[in-house]
Design a protein around this motif. Structure first.
Motif, PDB file in Angstrom:
ATOM      1  N   ALA A  34     -14.320 -14.564  85.788  1.00  0.00           N
ATOM      2  CA  ALA A  34     -13.359 -14.039  84.817  1.00  0.00           C
ATOM      3  C   ALA A  34     -13.192 -14.998  83.646  1.00  0.00           C
ATOM      4  O   ALA A  34     -13.172 -14.579  82.472  1.00  0.00           O
ATOM      5  N   ALA A  35     -13.075 -16.289  83.936  1.00  0.00           N
ATOM      6  CA  ALA A  35     -12.879 -17.271  82.870  1.00  0.00           C
ATOM      7  C   ALA A  35     -14.091 -17.350  81.950  1.00  0.00           C
ATOM      8  O   ALA A  35     -13.956 -17.428  80.722  1.00  0.00           O
ATOM      9  N   LEU A  36     -15.290 -17.333  82.530  1.00  0.00           N
ATOM     10  CA  LEU A  36     -16.506 -17.418  81.732  1.00  0.00           C
ATOM     11  C   LEU A  36     -16.666 -16.184  80.846  1.00  0.00           C
ATOM     12  O   LEU A  36     -16.970 -16.299  79.649  1.00  0.00           O
ATOM     13  N   TRP A  37     -16.450 -15.009  81.421  1.00  0.00           N
ATOM     14  CA  TRP A  37     -16.607 -13.785  80.641  1.00  0.00           C
ATOM     15  C   TRP A  37     -15.569 -13.706  79.522  1.00  0.00           C
ATOM     16  O   TRP A  37     -15.893 -13.360  78.388  1.00  0.00           O
ATOM     17  N   ALA A  38     -14.319 -14.040  79.828  1.00  0.00           N
ATOM     18  CA  ALA A  38     -13.263 -14.009  78.812  1.00  0.00           C
ATOM     19  C   ALA A  38     -13.579 -14.986  77.683  1.00  0.00           C
ATOM     20  O   ALA A  38     -13.337 -14.697  76.501  1.00  0.00           O
ATOM     21  N   SER A  39     -14.138 -16.147  78.041  1.00  0.00           N
ATOM     22  CA  SER A  39     -14.505 -17.132  77.032  1.00  0.00           C
ATOM     23  C   SER A  39     -15.599 -16.604  76.117  1.00  0.00           C
ATOM     24  O   SER A  39     -15.539 -16.762  74.891  1.00  0.00           O
ATOM     25  N   ARG A  40     -16.606 -15.970  76.715  1.00  0.00           N
ATOM     26  CA  ARG A  40     -17.704 -15.434  75.906  1.00  0.00           C
ATOM     27  C   ARG A  40     -17.244 -14.291  74.998  1.00  0.00           C
ATOM     28  O   ARG A  40     -17.752 -14.130  73.887  1.00  0.00           O
ATOM     29  N   GLU A  41     -16.275 -13.527  75.469  1.00  0.00           N
ATOM     30  CA  GLU A  41     -15.774 -12.401  74.674  1.00  0.00           C
ATOM     31  C   GLU A  41     -14.643 -12.814  73.734  1.00  0.00           C
ATOM     32  O   GLU A  41     -14.151 -12.005  72.968  1.00  0.00           O
ATOM     33  N   LYS A  42     -14.234 -14.122  73.863  1.00  0.00           N
ATOM     34  CA  LYS A  42     -13.129 -14.648  73.052  1.00  0.00           C
ATOM     35  C   LYS A  42     -11.841 -13.848  73.266  1.00  0.00           C
ATOM     36  O   LYS A  42     -11.136 -13.488  72.321  1.00  0.00           O
ATOM     37  N   LEU A  43     -11.554 -13.608  74.550  1.00  0.00           N
ATOM     38  CA  LEU A  43     -10.336 -12.879  74.912  1.00  0.00           C
ATOM     39  C   LEU A  43      -9.241 -13.873  75.295  1.00  0.00           C
ATOM     40  O   LEU A  43      -9.498 -14.865  75.986  1.00  0.00           O
ATOM     41  N   ASP A  44      -8.028 -13.598  74.855  1.00  0.00           N
ATOM     42  CA  ASP A  44      -6.867 -14.417  75.194  1.00  0.00           C
ATOM     43  C   ASP A  44      -6.143 -13.745  76.358  1.00  0.00           C
ATOM     44  O   ASP A  44      -5.296 -12.876  76.171  1.00  0.00           O
ATOM     45  N   LEU A  45      -6.504 -14.156  77.586  1.00  0.00           N
ATOM     46  CA  LEU A  45      -5.956 -13.540  78.792  1.00  0.00           C
ATOM     47  C   LEU A  45      -5.074 -14.545  79.542  1.00  0.00           C
ATOM     48  O   LEU A  45      -5.218 -15.751  79.380  1.00  0.00           O
ATOM     49  N   VAL A  46      -4.200 -14.036  80.382  1.00  0.00           N
ATOM     50  CA  VAL A  46      -3.300 -14.875  81.172  1.00  0.00           C
ATOM     51  C   VAL A  46      -3.719 -14.812  82.643  1.00  0.00           C
ATOM     52  O   VAL A  46      -3.778 -13.719  83.229  1.00  0.00           O
ATOM     53  N   MET A  47      -3.985 -15.960  83.227  1.00  0.00           N
ATOM     54  CA  MET A  47      -4.412 -16.014  84.623  1.00  0.00           C
ATOM     55  C   MET A  47      -3.216 -15.927  85.562  1.00  0.00           C
ATOM     56  O   MET A  47      -2.208 -16.608  85.359  1.00  0.00           O
ATOM     57  N   VAL A  48      -3.346 -15.096  86.599  1.00  0.00           N
ATOM     58  CA  VAL A  48      -2.323 -14.975  87.632  1.00  0.00           C
ATOM     59  C   VAL A  48      -2.988 -15.299  88.969  1.00  0.00           C
ATOM     60  O   VAL A  48      -3.811 -14.517  89.459  1.00  0.00           O
ATOM     61  N   PRO A  49      -2.659 -16.454  89.567  1.00  0.00           N
ATOM     62  CA  PRO A  49      -3.309 -16.824  90.835  1.00  0.00           C
ATOM     63  C   PRO A  49      -2.679 -16.131  92.038  1.00  0.00           C
ATOM     64  O   PRO A  49      -1.458 -16.003  92.134  1.00  0.00           O
ATOM     65  N   TYR A  50      -3.522 -15.683  92.948  1.00  0.00           N
ATOM     66  CA  TYR A  50      -3.077 -15.097  94.218  1.00  0.00           C
ATOM     67  C   TYR A  50      -3.692 -15.910  95.357  1.00  0.00           C
ATOM     68  O   TYR A  50      -4.781 -16.476  95.210  1.00  0.00           O
ATOM     69  N   PRO A  51      -3.033 -15.952  96.498  1.00  0.00           N
ATOM     70  CA  PRO A  51      -3.555 -16.761  97.603  1.00  0.00           C
ATOM     71  C   PRO A  51      -4.741 -16.149  98.334  1.00  0.00           C
ATOM     72  O   PRO A  51      -5.522 -16.861  98.963  1.00  0.00           O
ATOM     73  N   THR A  52      -4.867 -14.826  98.271  1.00  0.00           N
ATOM     74  CA  THR A  52      -5.925 -14.148  99.032  1.00  0.00           C
ATOM     75  C   THR A  52      -6.505 -12.994  98.230  1.00  0.00           C
ATOM     76  O   THR A  52      -5.913 -12.542  97.230  1.00  0.00           O
ATOM     77  N   VAL A  53      -7.640 -12.494  98.680  1.00  0.00           N
ATOM     78  CA  VAL A  53      -8.247 -11.323  98.047  1.00  0.00           C
ATOM     79  C   VAL A  53      -7.359 -10.089  98.179  1.00  0.00           C
ATOM     80  O   VAL A  53      -7.147  -9.369  97.195  1.00  0.00           O
ATOM     81  N   PRO A  54      -6.817  -9.767  99.372  1.00  0.00           N
ATOM     82  CA  PRO A  54      -5.940  -8.592  99.475  1.00  0.00           C
ATOM     83  C   PRO A  54      -4.746  -8.655  98.523  1.00  0.00           C
ATOM     84  O   PRO A  54      -4.349  -7.631  97.946  1.00  0.00           O
ATOM     85  N   ALA A  55      -4.181  -9.847  98.342  1.00  0.00           N
ATOM     86  CA  ALA A  55      -3.051  -9.980  97.423  1.00  0.00           C
ATOM     87  C   ALA A  55      -3.493  -9.708  95.990  1.00  0.00           C
ATOM     88  O   ALA A  55      -2.764  -9.059  95.208  1.00  0.00           O
ATOM     89  N   SER A  56      -4.678 -10.177  95.639  1.00  0.00           N
ATOM     90  CA  SER A  56      -5.212  -9.915  94.298  1.00  0.00           C
ATOM     91  C   SER A  56      -5.451  -8.427  94.086  1.00  0.00           C
ATOM     92  O   SER A  56      -5.145  -7.877  93.019  1.00  0.00           O
TER      93      SER A  56
END
Length: 359
Positions: free
Chosen positions: A205-227
């Motif tokens: 996600a970070a690499l793609w957003a950087s290449r597209e020059k997108l200003d996104l906000v990261m929200v961390p989750y502890p697990t895949v199901p939570a995400s």
């Protein structure tokens, strides 16, 4: 260190050490010269020991396995890596006639289980099953108490898995171009979820957003199901997930799949384009495979590599893996080593984009 490993390290040609006449003196030592007697005796002793170690190594490879084999998965039970490990161990046990037992050693982003295996005896009875991030991105993010590249010897890549970009079904976008336009019109207001700092969901996600020059906000989750819950409820507007974790939610239309990061479309979702097809220069895959402590006899590695390749040719396994949105590989040790080296530049770029370099 195994007998074979000792012989290989200290006796470059242990069998030839006593078979090549050039290595033996042409005449007996002169009588009364203790130095020559000692030198000859020492040389013959080393030659005999080296040959014994060499033959012991060959024997151990031929006899292996004669007891249970432990397969360490550096993750908790129930996830993608754990499931893939158990798919293989059930079949390896049948092939070799000995138990292959999965042992979950989770913690510290895979460090605990990986370090345990690097410090295990290289005898073929402790194996490592995990993902490529341990060899590429993990060493870039933090200083490790071991070197995974020199501490683990490749056996076989089992499965390669692309990632998918999903959005909530209520988000008013139908394809990748629409999402990019939507996000660029709302800088700093679009959230994306990750399931673990430094994991593939984060780095992709970070690499793609950087290449597209997108200003996104990261929200961390502890697990895949939570995400997944976060994107299904709209708490986050984007999530990069391993396809094996997305299949059911995509099928049930709980999330909308916009594109896949593999090099080709998935048979499971033939109508979903790749990023490249959407005119986005982005390919990002993850994989899991088998490794063993460095120094394990080559004969054991060859046996295991061939066995994993045979597992990948079983139609039942092919159907299972394809049905999870992944691809069964069954590579050789050399091919797996080459894959790690090929992944390094992309891993470096992703770690930099995520702002994790040197942490």
């Amino acid at each position: 260190m195994t007998a074979f490993g000792i012989a290989s390290r200290f006796c470059p040609n242990p069998a030839g050490e006593i078979s090549d006449r050039k290595t033996l003196p042409k005449t007996l030592p002169r009588r009364g010269n203790p130095d020559e007697v000692h030198a000859m005796g020492l040389k013959l002793h080393v030659a005999v020991v080296c040959l014994s170690l060499f033959l012991a190594g060959e024997s151990s490879a031929g006899d292996w396995p004669n007891r249970a084999v432990k397969v360490v998965a550096p993750v908790g039970p129930g996830g993608y890596t754990d499931v893939m490990a158990r798919v293989t161990t059930d079949r390896l046990a049948r092939m070799f006639g000995k138990p292959f037992v999965v042992e979950n050693r989770a913690g510290a982003g895979g460090l605990i289980g990986t370090e345990y295996v690097t410090r295990s005896a290289p005898d073929g009875y402790t194996l490592w099953f995990g993902g490529g991030a341990q060899f590429t991105s993990a060493p870039l993010i933090k200083k490790l108490p071991y070197d995974p590249v020199t501490g683990l010897a490749p056996i076989s890549m089992f499965v390669m898995n692309g990632l998918g970009l999903v959005v909530p079904p209520t988000l008013p976008v139908k394809n990748l171009s629409e999402f990019v336009a939507y996000a660029k019109a709302r800088p700093g207001k679009i959230n994306y979820g990750i399931s673990g700092t430094g994991q593939s969901t984060h780095l992709a996600a970070a690499l793609w957003a950087s290449r597209e020059k997108l200003d996104l906000v990261m929200v961390p989750y502890p697990t895949v199901p939570a995400s997944m819950l976060g994107v299904m409820t709209g708490e986050v507007q984007m999530y990069f997930g391993n396809m094996v974790d997305l299949v059911e939610q995509v099928r049930s239309k709980k999330v909308r799949l916009l594109a896949v990061s593999s090099s080709k479309r998935l048979a499971l979702f033939p109508d979903t384009p790749t990023f490249v097809e959407e005119q986005r220069d982005f390919t990002f895959t993850s994989w899991v495979g088998y490794f063993t402590p460095t120094g394990t006899p080559a004969g054991i590695i060859d046996k295991l590599s061939k066995a994993v390749s045979d597992v990948c040719r079983e139609q039942e396994v092919i159907d299972l893996i394809t049905g999870m949105g992944a691809e069964c590989i069954g590579s050789s040790p050399g091919e797996l080593a080459a894959a790690i080296q090929a992944d390094l530049p992309l891993a470096k770029a992703a770690v930099d984009a995520a702002g994790l370099s040197g942490k």
